[in-house]
Write a protein that holds these residues in place. Structure first.
Motif, PDB file in Angstrom:
ATOM      1  N   PRO A 268       0.798  -1.231   0.000  1.00 44.31           N
ATOM      2  CA  PRO A 268       0.000   0.000   0.000  1.00 44.31           C
ATOM      3  C   PRO A 268       0.831   1.282   0.000  1.00 44.31           C
ATOM      4  CG  PRO A 268      -0.014  -0.996   2.191  1.00 44.31           C
ATOM      5  CD  PRO A 268       0.712  -1.950   1.287  1.00 44.31           C
ATOM      6  N   GLY A 269       2.103   1.184   0.349  1.00 39.10           N
ATOM      7  CA  GLY A 269       2.945   2.391   0.364  1.00 39.10           C
ATOM      8  C   GLY A 269       2.738   3.266   1.590  1.00 39.10           C
ATOM      9  N   VAL A 270       1.802   2.907   2.442  1.00 44.20           N
ATOM     10  CA  VAL A 270       1.587   3.634   3.710  1.00 44.20           C
ATOM     11  C   VAL A 270       1.398   2.571   4.787  1.00 44.20           C
ATOM     12  CG1 VAL A 270       0.424   5.653   2.700  1.00 44.20           C
ATOM     13  CG2 VAL A 270      -0.944   3.703   3.425  1.00 44.20           C
ATOM     14  N   SER A 271       1.568   2.973   6.038  1.00 44.61           N
ATOM     15  CA  SER A 271       1.280   1.988   7.081  1.00 44.61           C
ATOM     16  C   SER A 271       0.396   2.607   8.157  1.00 44.61           C
ATOM     17  CB  SER A 271       2.571   1.417   7.675  1.00 44.61           C
ATOM     18  OG  SER A 271       3.244   2.422   8.367  1.00 44.61           O
ATOM     19  N   LEU A 272      -0.445   1.774   8.718  1.00 45.43           N
ATOM     20  CA  LEU A 272      -1.319   2.179   9.828  1.00 45.43           C
ATOM     21  C   LEU A 272      -0.994   1.257  10.999  1.00 45.43           C
ATOM     22  CD1 LEU A 272      -4.793   2.526   8.019  1.00 45.43           C
ATOM     23  CD2 LEU A 272      -3.279   4.383   8.742  1.00 45.43           C
ATOM     24  N   SER A 273      -1.113   1.790  12.212  1.00 47.43           N
ATOM     25  CA  SER A 273      -0.824   0.930  13.371  1.00 47.43           C
ATOM     26  C   SER A 273      -2.096   0.285  13.908  1.00 47.43           C
ATOM     27  CB  SER A 273      -0.158   1.745  14.480  1.00 47.43           C
ATOM     28  OG  SER A 273      -1.043   2.746  14.926  1.00 47.43           O
ATOM     29  N   CYS A 274      -3.252   0.875  13.565  1.00 49.23           N
ATOM     30  CA  CYS A 274      -4.520   0.295  14.044  1.00 49.23           C
ATOM     31  C   CYS A 274      -5.570   0.460  12.947  1.00 49.23           C
ATOM     32  CB  CYS A 274      -4.969   0.967  15.349  1.00 49.23           C
ATOM     33  SG  CYS A 274      -5.495   2.675  15.169  1.00 49.23           S
ATOM     34  N   GLU A 275      -6.725  -0.132  13.163  1.00 52.70           N
ATOM     35  CA  GLU A 275      -7.810   0.013  12.179  1.00 52.70           C
ATOM     36  C   GLU A 275      -8.300   1.458  12.198  1.00 52.70           C
ATOM     37  OE1 GLU A 275     -10.776  -3.041  12.375  1.00 52.70           O
ATOM     38  OE2 GLU A 275     -12.063  -2.061  10.892  1.00 52.70           O
ATOM     39  N   VAL A 276      -8.551   2.007  11.017  1.00 53.49           N
ATOM     40  CA  VAL A 276      -9.084   3.375  10.929  1.00 53.49           C
ATOM     41  C   VAL A 276     -10.470   3.301  10.295  1.00 53.49           C
ATOM     42  CG1 VAL A 276      -8.781   5.667   9.929  1.00 53.49           C
ATOM     43  CG2 VAL A 276      -6.786   4.430  10.814  1.00 53.49           C
TER      44      VAL A 276
ATOM     45  N   PHE B 176     -16.534   3.491   5.688  1.00 50.98           N
ATOM     46  CA  PHE B 176     -15.635   2.402   5.299  1.00 50.98           C
ATOM     47  C   PHE B 176     -14.423   2.407   6.216  1.00 50.98           C
ATOM     48  CE2 PHE B 176     -12.074   4.251   2.770  1.00 50.98           C
ATOM     49  CZ  PHE B 176     -12.497   5.564   2.719  1.00 50.98           C
ATOM     50  N   VAL B 177     -13.610   1.355   6.120  1.00 47.99           N
ATOM     51  CA  VAL B 177     -12.513   1.192   7.083  1.00 47.99           C
ATOM     52  C   VAL B 177     -11.232   0.762   6.354  1.00 47.99           C
ATOM     53  CG1 VAL B 177     -14.158   0.423   8.857  1.00 47.99           C
ATOM     54  CG2 VAL B 177     -12.885  -1.293   7.584  1.00 47.99           C
ATOM     55  N   ALA B 178     -10.119   0.932   7.038  1.00 48.10           N
ATOM     56  CA  ALA B 178      -8.840   0.385   6.553  1.00 48.10           C
ATOM     57  C   ALA B 178      -8.211  -0.370   7.717  1.00 48.10           C
ATOM     58  CB  ALA B 178      -7.922   1.514   6.088  1.00 48.10           C
ATOM     59  N   THR B 179      -7.841  -1.635   7.468  1.00 48.52           N
ATOM     60  CA  THR B 179      -7.244  -2.448   8.537  1.00 48.52           C
ATOM     61  C   THR B 179      -5.884  -2.963   8.087  1.00 48.52           C
ATOM     62  OG1 THR B 179      -9.492  -3.310   8.807  1.00 48.52           O
ATOM     63  CG2 THR B 179      -7.804  -4.242  10.239  1.00 48.52           C
ATOM     64  N   PRO B 180      -4.869  -2.801   8.946  1.00 48.33           N
ATOM     65  CA  PRO B 180      -3.555  -3.361   8.592  1.00 48.33           C
ATOM     66  C   PRO B 180      -3.507  -4.855   8.920  1.00 48.33           C
ATOM     67  CG  PRO B 180      -3.402  -2.097  10.662  1.00 48.33           C
ATOM     68  CD  PRO B 180      -4.854  -2.069  10.236  1.00 48.33           C
ATOM     69  N   LEU B 181      -3.621  -5.689   7.914  1.00 48.73           N
ATOM     70  CA  LEU B 181      -3.600  -7.151   8.110  1.00 48.73           C
ATOM     71  C   LEU B 181      -2.230  -7.698   7.681  1.00 48.73           C
ATOM     72  CD1 LEU B 181      -7.100  -8.081   6.608  1.00 48.73           C
ATOM     73  CD2 LEU B 181      -6.555  -7.626   8.990  1.00 48.73           C
ATOM     74  N   ASP B 182      -2.006  -8.960   7.958  1.00 49.05           N
ATOM     75  CA  ASP B 182      -0.739  -9.596   7.578  1.00 49.05           C
ATOM     76  C   ASP B 182      -0.466  -9.508   6.079  1.00 49.05           C
ATOM     77  OD1 ASP B 182       0.168 -10.391   9.970  1.00 49.05           O
ATOM     78  OD2 ASP B 182       0.179 -12.558   9.526  1.00 49.05           O
ATOM     79  N   MET B 183      -1.531  -9.691   5.289  1.00 45.38           N
ATOM     80  CA  MET B 183      -1.322  -9.766   3.837  1.00 45.38           C
ATOM     81  C   MET B 183      -1.408  -8.383   3.164  1.00 45.38           C
ATOM     82  SD  MET B 183      -4.400 -10.276   4.907  1.00 45.38           S
ATOM     83  CE  MET B 183      -5.025 -11.919   5.130  1.00 45.38           C
ATOM     84  N   GLY B 184      -1.589  -7.329   3.939  1.00 41.89           N
ATOM     85  CA  GLY B 184      -1.622  -5.983   3.368  1.00 41.89           C
ATOM     86  C   GLY B 184      -2.676  -5.121   4.032  1.00 41.89           C
ATOM     87  N   LEU B 185      -2.899  -3.969   3.437  1.00 48.67           N
ATOM     88  CA  LEU B 185      -3.902  -3.050   3.990  1.00 48.67           C
ATOM     89  C   LEU B 185      -5.248  -3.367   3.335  1.00 48.67           C
ATOM     90  CD1 LEU B 185      -4.078  -0.581   5.925  1.00 48.67           C
ATOM     91  CD2 LEU B 185      -3.880   0.867   3.898  1.00 48.67           C
ATOM     92  N   ARG B 186      -6.235  -3.712   4.146  1.00 47.68           N
ATOM     93  CA  ARG B 186      -7.561  -4.064   3.603  1.00 47.68           C
ATOM     94  C   ARG B 186      -8.475  -2.850   3.750  1.00 47.68           C
ATOM     95  NH1 ARG B 186      -9.715  -9.840   4.936  1.00 47.68           N
ATOM     96  NH2 ARG B 186      -8.192 -10.263   3.293  1.00 47.68           N
ATOM     97  N   ILE B 187      -9.021  -2.398   2.608  1.00 47.00           N
ATOM     98  CA  ILE B 187      -9.896  -1.222   2.603  1.00 47.00           C
ATOM     99  C   ILE B 187     -11.268  -1.677   2.173  1.00 47.00           C
ATOM    100  CG2 ILE B 187     -10.301   1.006   1.481  1.00 47.00           C
ATOM    101  CD1 ILE B 187      -7.166   1.084   1.240  1.00 47.00           C
TER     102      ILE B 187
END
Ligand SMILES: Cc1cc2nc3c(=O)[nH]c(=O)nc-3n(C[C@H](O)[C@H](O)[C@H](O)COP(=O)(O)OP(=O)(O)OC[C@H]3O[C@@H](n4cnc5c(N)ncnc54)[C@H](O)[C@@H]3O)c2cc1C
Length: 408
Positions: free
Chosen positions: A276-284, A291-302
């Motif tokens: 994704p080119g960005v990182s999040l430390s928690c779900e936003v 809608f949401v963005a979650t940092p999962l093992d396989m990438g950022l899920r939007i």
């Protein structure tokens, strides 16, 4: 000990099977494709303990037309599905008074309060405690108006001990530097968690149960004969107790028992971005756009969206794409190349309450479905409740609000 057949190998059915096995029953699970894709695999991975507010709330009716006119907006209805949806929709709109919201929030708060008590032992048993990230979640807003409009819902949640810390946009960016300055207001909820991969939990639970002697039978429940489920291939599967945990398909199965359930597939979409080119430390949670963005093992899920089109219509993956593109507004460094798109059927009732309890028609049939946006969160507790109900023990949460009788 009795022979128990659980229909559905998603997080809910498998959690029920696990509790029933712990009570010493002879348990089998039937699923048309036990290891196949399902809502429990591709969801956002959020342990949303604060999710006690129903979808139908006062004032929603005024927002709906605006959303419906936006072809890729947060809510859509396919007109061909409208005649089937009508009874659900009427009930949905009727459930949106403030007294209903308070009543529903109280019932869901009972499940929410048990979340970690029931989830941690499950994850420990599966050697997946490291997959639970108890780092909270951030709800972000672009406008003061949007933030203030939701204040009553945060205040209601606070009544049940759920914590929300208000912060400015700048404070939110200190926490999550990837956020753009369109974020003006935020709330941090420390009790929320997310998991590394929701599919890994379901896969490991299914394999664990199989290793402990629970057969995973491939077949589709098509009818109910005397004390047996009949599959579409004609196999007869006898049971002493039957648990229907077939997600968004459960309404059809309840009908075979003779019960009525108002349940719809609320189709949700997402894109998982491995780079994704960005990182999040928690779900936003992008609260105003749903809608949401979650940092999962396989990438950022939007993901997000609520599409009412029934169980058969083909997915419209433009929705996945639209959400990923919208996320760039909040995460300007986001690269949306190379994402995997997915659609899943949330099993959703009009009052946002799951169905957990015994059939009023047949005393040996139990229901566990309708968890909408919170099946991962409330799955282990639902399993525990079904175990208690089958055994005749007093359930750890009052299940009266979850009875299927409310739809008769
Ligand atoms: C986009 C999206 C994001 C989500 N995010 C979250 C989140 O962050 N946190 C959270 O807690 N929840 C989330 N959810 C909700 C959660 O995924 C669901 O509530 C949950 O997975 C429902 O689980 P289930 O076991 O009831 O259904 P499913 O996982 O759909 O399983 C039902 C199973 O029943 C089987 N079945 C159906 N009919 C029959 C039949 N006749 N015979 C045999 N088998 C049958 C199906 O094959 C399927 O395997 C999200 C959902 C979506 C779609």
């Amino acid at each position: 000990m009795s022979r128990i057949l659980v229909v559905g190998a998603g997080i809910i059915g498998l959690s029920c099977a696990r509790s029933l096995l712990a009570d010493g029953h002879e348990v089998s699970v039937l699923d048309r494709d036990p290891a196949g894709d399902k809502a429990s695999f591709g969801n956002a991975g959020g342990v949303g303990v604060t999710e006690i507010i129903p979808a139908s709330v006062p004032g929603l009716v005024w927002k709906v037309p605006r959303w419906l006119f936006d072809p890729l907006g947060p809510l859509s209805l396919r007109t061909a599905h409208l005649p089937k949806l009508a009874p659900w929709l009427v009930r949905f709109l009727r459930s949106g008074s403030w007294p209903d919201v308070e009543r529903i929030a109280g019932a869901l708060a009972g499940l929410s309060a048990r979340t970690y008590e029931d989830m941690l032992p499950l994850l420990a048993e599966l050697d997946l405690l490291g997959d639970l990230h108890q780092v909270g979640a951030l709800w972000v807003y672009e406008t003061r108006e949007g933030f203030e409009a939701d204040r009553r819902f945060y205040d209601l949640r606070r009544r049940y001990g759920l914590v929300f810390e208000e912060m400015s946009g700048a404070e939110a960016r200190e926490m999550e530097p990837a956020l753009s300055d369109v974020v003006r207001h935020a709330l941090f909820t420390p009790q929320w968690s997310h998991v590394s991969d929701p599919k890994r939990i379901v896969d490991r639970l299914r394999v664990n149960l199989e290793q402990r002697g629970v057969p995973m039978l491939a077949g589709e429940m098509a009818a109910l004969a005397d004390g047996a489920v009949v599959t579409s291939a004609g196999a007869r599967l006898p049971f002493d107790h039957l648990v229907i945990a077939a997600g968004a398909w459960s309404g059809r199965l309840a009908k075979l028992v003779g019960d009525r359930a108002l349940i719809e597939s609320e189709r949700g979409y997402n894109t998982t971005l491995p780079n994704p080119g960005v990182s999040l430390s928690c779900e936003v949670i992008f609260a105003e756009r749903q809608f949401v963005a979650t940092p999962l093992d396989m990438g950022l899920r939007i993901g997000g969206a609520a599409e009412f089109a029934g169980l058969e219509a083909k997915p419209n993956y433009e929705r996945s794409k639209a959400l990923a593109e919208l996320a760039r507004r909040y995460l300007p460094g986001l690269s949306i190349a190379g994402g995997t798109r997915w659609m899943g059927h949330r099993p959703t009732t009009p009052d946002s309450l799951p169905v957990i309890g015994r059939s009023p028609r047949r005393g040996n049939v139990f229901y566990a479905f309708g968890h909408s946006h919170t099946g991962l969160t409330f799955g282990p507790t639902t399993g525990r409740l079904i175990g208690e109900l089958v055994a005749g023990r007093t359930p750890c949460v009052d299940v009266a609000p979850f009875g299927i009788e409310r739809f008769q």
